[in-house]
Design an enzyme around this catalytic site. Sequence first.
Site, PDB file in Angstrom:
ATOM      1  N   CYS A  12      42.096  31.523  34.852  1.00 13.07           N
ATOM      2  CA  CYS A  12      43.434  30.940  34.930  1.00 13.07           C
ATOM      3  C   CYS A  12      44.453  32.006  35.310  1.00 13.07           C
ATOM      4  O   CYS A  12      44.117  33.161  35.538  1.00 13.07           O
ATOM      5  CB  CYS A  12      43.828  30.326  33.584  1.00 13.07           C
ATOM      6  SG  CYS A  12      42.618  29.171  32.921  1.00 13.07           S
ATOM      7  N   GLY A  38      44.319  28.725  39.619  1.00 12.08           N
ATOM      8  CA  GLY A  38      44.036  27.467  38.948  1.00 12.08           C
ATOM      9  C   GLY A  38      44.837  26.343  39.575  1.00 12.08           C
ATOM     10  O   GLY A  38      46.048  26.471  39.746  1.00 12.08           O
ATOM     11  N   ASN A 113      44.070  33.378  29.458  1.00 14.15           N
ATOM     12  CA  ASN A 113      43.225  33.559  30.641  1.00 14.15           C
ATOM     13  C   ASN A 113      41.978  34.300  30.194  1.00 14.15           C
ATOM     14  O   ASN A 113      42.055  35.422  29.709  1.00 14.15           O
ATOM     15  CB  ASN A 113      43.972  34.368  31.708  1.00 14.15           C
ATOM     16  CG  ASN A 113      43.083  34.737  32.881  1.00 14.15           C
ATOM     17  OD1 ASN A 113      42.067  34.091  33.124  1.00 14.15           O
ATOM     18  ND2 ASN A 113      43.459  35.773  33.608  1.00 14.15           N
ATOM     19  N   GLY A 114      40.806  33.679  30.347  1.00 12.83           N
ATOM     20  CA  GLY A 114      39.567  34.325  29.962  1.00 12.83           C
ATOM     21  C   GLY A 114      38.649  33.388  29.218  1.00 12.83           C
ATOM     22  O   GLY A 114      38.753  32.170  29.321  1.00 12.83           O
ATOM     23  N   CYS A 248      37.227  43.031  35.594  1.00 13.84           N
ATOM     24  CA  CYS A 248      36.254  42.169  36.268  1.00 13.84           C
ATOM     25  C   CYS A 248      36.245  42.449  37.772  1.00 13.84           C
ATOM     26  O   CYS A 248      37.285  42.382  38.434  1.00 13.84           O
ATOM     27  CB  CYS A 248      36.598  40.701  36.012  1.00 13.84           C
ATOM     28  SG  CYS A 248      35.568  39.526  36.901  1.00 13.84           S
ATOM     29  N   TYR A 254      37.367  38.456  44.795  1.00 13.82           N
ATOM     30  CA  TYR A 254      37.670  37.064  45.126  1.00 13.82           C
ATOM     31  C   TYR A 254      38.964  36.529  44.528  1.00 13.82           C
ATOM     32  O   TYR A 254      39.771  35.930  45.222  1.00 13.82           O
ATOM     33  CB  TYR A 254      36.496  36.188  44.665  1.00 13.82           C
ATOM     34  CG  TYR A 254      36.642  34.710  44.967  1.00 13.82           C
ATOM     35  CD1 TYR A 254      36.398  34.218  46.236  1.00 13.82           C
ATOM     36  CD2 TYR A 254      37.020  33.810  43.980  1.00 13.82           C
ATOM     37  CE1 TYR A 254      36.527  32.868  46.530  1.00 13.82           C
ATOM     38  CE2 TYR A 254      37.152  32.458  44.253  1.00 13.82           C
ATOM     39  CZ  TYR A 254      36.900  31.987  45.521  1.00 13.82           C
ATOM     40  OH  TYR A 254      37.042  30.657  45.801  1.00 13.82           O
ATOM     41  N   SER A 295      40.190  34.943  50.981  1.00 12.59           N
ATOM     42  CA  SER A 295      39.856  36.136  50.213  1.00 12.59           C
ATOM     43  C   SER A 295      38.986  37.120  50.976  1.00 12.59           C
ATOM     44  O   SER A 295      38.802  38.253  50.531  1.00 12.59           O
ATOM     45  CB  SER A 295      39.159  35.737  48.911  1.00 12.59           C
ATOM     46  OG  SER A 295      38.053  34.894  49.174  1.00 12.59           O
ATOM     47  N   ASP A 357      32.066  37.355  54.527  1.00 10.99           N
ATOM     48  CA  ASP A 357      32.520  36.612  53.357  1.00 10.99           C
ATOM     49  C   ASP A 357      32.508  37.549  52.163  1.00 10.99           C
ATOM     50  O   ASP A 357      31.803  38.560  52.163  1.00 10.99           O
ATOM     51  CB  ASP A 357      31.623  35.398  53.102  1.00 10.99           C
ATOM     52  CG  ASP A 357      32.353  34.297  52.338  1.00 10.99           C
ATOM     53  OD1 ASP A 357      33.490  34.543  51.883  1.00 10.99           O
ATOM     54  OD2 ASP A 357      31.793  33.194  52.193  1.00 10.99           O
ATOM     55  N   ASP A 358      33.301  37.199  51.145  1.00 14.08           N
ATOM     56  CA  ASP A 358      33.439  38.108  50.014  1.00 14.08           C
ATOM     57  C   ASP A 358      32.246  38.084  49.075  1.00 14.08           C
ATOM     58  O   ASP A 358      31.875  39.091  48.491  1.00 14.08           O
ATOM     59  CB  ASP A 358      34.721  37.795  49.229  1.00 14.08           C
ATOM     60  CG  ASP A 358      34.811  36.327  48.857  1.00 14.08           C
ATOM     61  OD1 ASP A 358      34.080  35.904  47.950  1.00 14.08           O
ATOM     62  OD2 ASP A 358      35.612  35.609  49.475  1.00 14.08           O
ATOM     63  N   CYS A 394      28.722  34.810  34.279  1.00 11.63           N
ATOM     64  CA  CYS A 394      29.809  35.549  33.644  1.00 11.63           C
ATOM     65  C   CYS A 394      30.189  34.830  32.357  1.00 11.63           C
ATOM     66  O   CYS A 394      30.386  33.620  32.356  1.00 11.63           O
ATOM     67  CB  CYS A 394      31.016  35.641  34.578  1.00 11.63           C
ATOM     68  SG  CYS A 394      32.442  36.428  33.792  1.00 11.63           S
TER      69      CYS A 394
END
Length: 758
Positions: A12, A38, A113-114, A248, A254, A295, A357-358, A394
């Site tokens: 988020c 988000g 967030n997390g 992270c 991304y 991205s 691409d990422d 993750c």
Amino acid sequence: MPAEIKGLNEECGVFGVFGAEHAASLTYMGLHTLQHRGQEGAGIVSTDYQTLYQHRDRGLLSEVFADPAELERLVGDGAIGHVRYGTSGHNSIQNVQPFLYRFHDGDIALAHNGNLTNAVTLRRQLEDEGAVFQSDSDTEILIHLIRKHIQSGFINALKQSLNEVKGGFAYLLLQKDRLIAALDPNGFRPLCIGQLENGAYVVTSETCALDIVGAKFVRDVEPGELIIIDRDGLHVDHYTTNTQLAICSMEFIYFARPDSIIHGVTVHNARKQMGRLLAREHPVDADMVIGVPNSSLSAASGYAEEAGLPYEMGLIKSQYVARTFIQPTQELRERAVQMKLSAVRGVVEGKRVIVVDDSIVRGTTSKQIVQMLRRAGAKEVHLLIASPPFRFPCFYGIDVSTRAELMAAHHTVEEMRDLIGVDVNAGYELVKRIKENVKSTNRPGALGGIGAFGGLFDLGELKVKHPVLVSGTDGVGTKLLIAKAMDQHDTIGIDVVAMCVNDVLAQGAEPLYFLDYIATGHNDPAKMADIVAGVAEGCRQAGAALIGGETAEMPDMYDQDEYDLAGTVTGVVEKDDLLTSDQPQAGAILLGLASSGIHSNGFSLVRQILFKDHQVDLAATPAKLGGQTVGQAVLAPTKIYVKPVLPLLKDHLVEGVAHITGGGLIENLPRMFGDDLQAQVDSSAWPSLPVFDCLKELGGLSDDDCWQTFNMGLGMILAVQPDLVDQVKSRLNQAGEACYQVGQLVNRPAGEEKIVIK
């Protein structure tokens, strides 16, 4: 989805401001900049130092606040906001943040967030103690923990609660007279502080949100910190000092916007460097580079700059479609890719296109991008990924809850290539992988590089008055099956070179250049590159240039993991120095050069004895092999004799050479001299190799069987006049070559064989 992993869907964006007029409007602007984090829910809570006001709903920020009155109702100089996405079964208003709780001793708003990794355990404990949850988000756990410890005071209760929750979290809490921020002990999620011109402070997920509201960056929130902002300013506290920064990596790969700065590193610059490194590691011969919006654009531009290729806009993104890997179902993800991206036919048609691409998560986007570009007429599509394989889920805030969802967790790079549909480019991947190996074999006369229709060699570079070209061709035979069984493919290339160059050396020729041929059921670039690396090593040992070759993919003739290997060498010798069978004379001494083992002949018999008759384990270490495994002993590459022997030939010290290959000593040694001579060989003159002793014993082989099949420890035999023997032996020893006086040539008695082994 099982309860244990339902809280994994909390990537988020948060934004908070305290001490600024129209705080809710500033928060709206900041959240708009964080909308990429988000897109399925948003909310804002504000304070006028007396009361907390809330508005939240599902949808994009502009949809949630479509009615301006909703934003105007959020009065006050402090506010926090949140943007989120949901997953299947959880996209409800109850899960949209910030949460607002009204207690008798003061209201609290909370945005997170997390993800908490111990959420299930804590929730069960709290429910057993009487807590009632209004949502299924792990964010709510913190509030219940605070209330559990509230008797010690709010800040102490918060600190105690933050030490009980585990995982990745960036929290914003708003009370009527202060804003509080907290970051997990590892700093998995980004959180930074800015300051407005009037002195008001802003706390947000990314620095790009500071820019939009005109706030100056102050610093990042550090792991374990508790930031308290009130009317007296900003106060820094800690709830733990047991910290280690571990941001992270997906933020740089991304999630974060390219214009954000995380712990001093601009995201755009990080991604661009990823592209540069990708170009160095995986160069591709193509016409252009394109990125997958948005991205991947930075990485694509870095690749293009490093590779010296044009950077084009080959894909267009609709800016009104949510991120595809965040979509709640696979069907929706696939449809969203088609809505999200379009190929620019006028740019890619007829072109060899590198797509950067990422990352590859589930593989949905990658597969459809390749198909899309092909439908648009791209001649070739090379898909390159700017980050390592995403193999593990993750547990700290990304919407990937199990390994089952991750393509790289269950497939090799080659398998992913097949699934995505880029296997047709495996040949180009192979060319890229082998370029450096081929380059390392260059010698005077070799022209150009690989990739042309033919290999080139300039004979004008040779200092030969009357050149005779000598060519040889051979394969590795069923020794390849040993390499396959051991999954070791980096030495059999040496074998194929050795079989060829030793043959032309036996006629006095110096190897000039080599060409290989690999036929396979499936072009696995990694495996093929290992094979060619061995070929290149063999060429380096022989002093020959690897100037070309061919890899033929023939699935109808070979199984997917099968291949065959052959090669051709061309050497040169002065016509007067050509070794022929009429040169060795009676009285010549036979000097044997040690072999490294079985070399590359007799493997049908080897396999019969070891694996069909006795089922010997390749990993076994019989005492007779002196610590070697069976696999190591039988796969030992063929010795190349060019460098120690060629100088002897050029100095005219040797009058005959026999390469001991298929047929062993019995067949090969007599090829060196005329029918009027006989070779008398003393088998006790050189040490027996353990591998041959083992084969003889296991197979119940006779001496004749061995002499007619194997080299028995001698890979090459030289004919030398007696007065030159000491000189030749000395020079061979100086070159590190084991040499034995194994016999002599005599006039052949009538009716006797050309070779006698005693």
